[in-house]
Design a protein around this motif. Structure first.
Motif, PDB file in Angstrom:
ATOM      1  N   LEU A   1       0.831  -1.211   0.000  1.00 22.55           N
ATOM      2  CA  LEU A   1       0.000   0.000   0.000  1.00 22.55           C
ATOM      3  C   LEU A   1       0.859   1.253   0.000  1.00 22.55           C
ATOM      4  O   LEU A   1       0.504   2.255  -0.608  1.00 22.55           O
ATOM      5  CB  LEU A   1      -0.948  -0.023   1.205  1.00 22.55           C
ATOM      6  N   ASP A   2       2.026   1.184   0.655  1.00 14.65           N
ATOM      7  CA  ASP A   2       2.942   2.335   0.643  1.00 14.65           C
ATOM      8  C   ASP A   2       3.414   2.635  -0.779  1.00 14.65           C
ATOM      9  O   ASP A   2       3.647   3.777  -1.140  1.00 14.65           O
ATOM     10  CB  ASP A   2       4.162   2.072   1.544  1.00 14.65           C
TER      11      ASP A   2
ATOM     12  N   ILE B   1       1.808   1.407  -3.841  1.00 10.52           N
ATOM     13  CA  ILE B   1       0.783   1.655  -4.864  1.00 10.52           C
ATOM     14  C   ILE B   1      -0.159   2.783  -4.474  1.00 10.52           C
ATOM     15  O   ILE B   1      -0.890   3.290  -5.306  1.00 10.52           O
ATOM     16  CB  ILE B   1      -0.023   0.371  -5.192  1.00 10.52           C
ATOM     17  N   GLY B   2      -0.135   3.214  -3.206  1.00 15.66           N
ATOM     18  CA  GLY B   2      -0.894   4.398  -2.813  1.00 15.66           C
ATOM     19  C   GLY B   2      -2.381   4.148  -2.777  1.00 15.66           C
ATOM     20  O   GLY B   2      -2.837   3.050  -2.513  1.00 15.66           O
ATOM     21  N   GLY B   3      -3.162   5.206  -3.062  1.00 14.15           N
ATOM     22  CA  GLY B   3      -4.605   5.111  -2.905  1.00 14.15           C
ATOM     23  C   GLY B   3      -5.354   4.879  -4.210  1.00 14.15           C
ATOM     24  O   GLY B   3      -4.789   4.401  -5.198  1.00 14.15           O
TER      25      GLY B   3
END
Lengths: 109, 109
Positions: B18-19, B21-23
């Motif tokens: 998640l860090d 590929i982000g949101g």
């Protein structure tokens, strides 16, 4: 270049999922609740560096989306427990794919 | 409740992904580039309702993370094309899981 692509439909399915599960914070909350039910303070500790305001608002959206349920025990003070729902648990495939990719990446020294 | 869980390690892998590929926006950009390379304006159209400022900043982060590459053609005016990298393409498993879940959800009427 971007022709009228047959995958327009698939993109809608990805977008539908992202609309429901939201961003990084809500996904980290879902991950924790997929492991076990948690009190608010436990979620705040395990998700880490999330503000109270953001945690409360993300939990509200996840409950509204039917991914998480909220139970209030009439103790003094009242105890609030958050639990994944069946709909939330159906996201396990997404989380194992996220975990698999993270495992495959070089770990920071 | 939240004991010291064996899955602490798995949580780190999810967090690592998640860090990177982000949101939602960065994931929608990645999805489009997984289909085909795109010019900036094409991305703006296909991702939809994203501001120029957010699109530029998300693209910058995705290039910095090595998921997307940026090619500038020395035409007048210069043409900029964005393409998924091999590292970016290794996220296909995450996107098919996102797509699968979205497909399984009742479609809005």
């Amino acid at each position: 270049m971007a022709s009228s692509r047959p995958d327009r439909y698939c993109g809608e399915a990805v977008r539908r999922t992202l609309d429901v599960i939201g961003g990084k914070w809500s996904m980290l909350i879902l991950w924790e609740l997929l492991q076990e039910e948690c009190r608010y303070a436990e979620l705040q500790r395990s998700v880490g560096s999330i503000s109270q305001k953001v945690l409360s608002s993300e939990l509200k959206s996840l409950v509204a989306a039917g991914l998480v349920e909220r139970e209030v025990e009439a103790t003094v003070p009242p105890q609030v427990t958050y639990r994944i729902t069946e709909r939330g648990r159906s996201l396990e495939g997404v989380f194992s794919a996220l975990q698999q990719w993270g495992d495959d990446q070089p770990h920071p020294k």
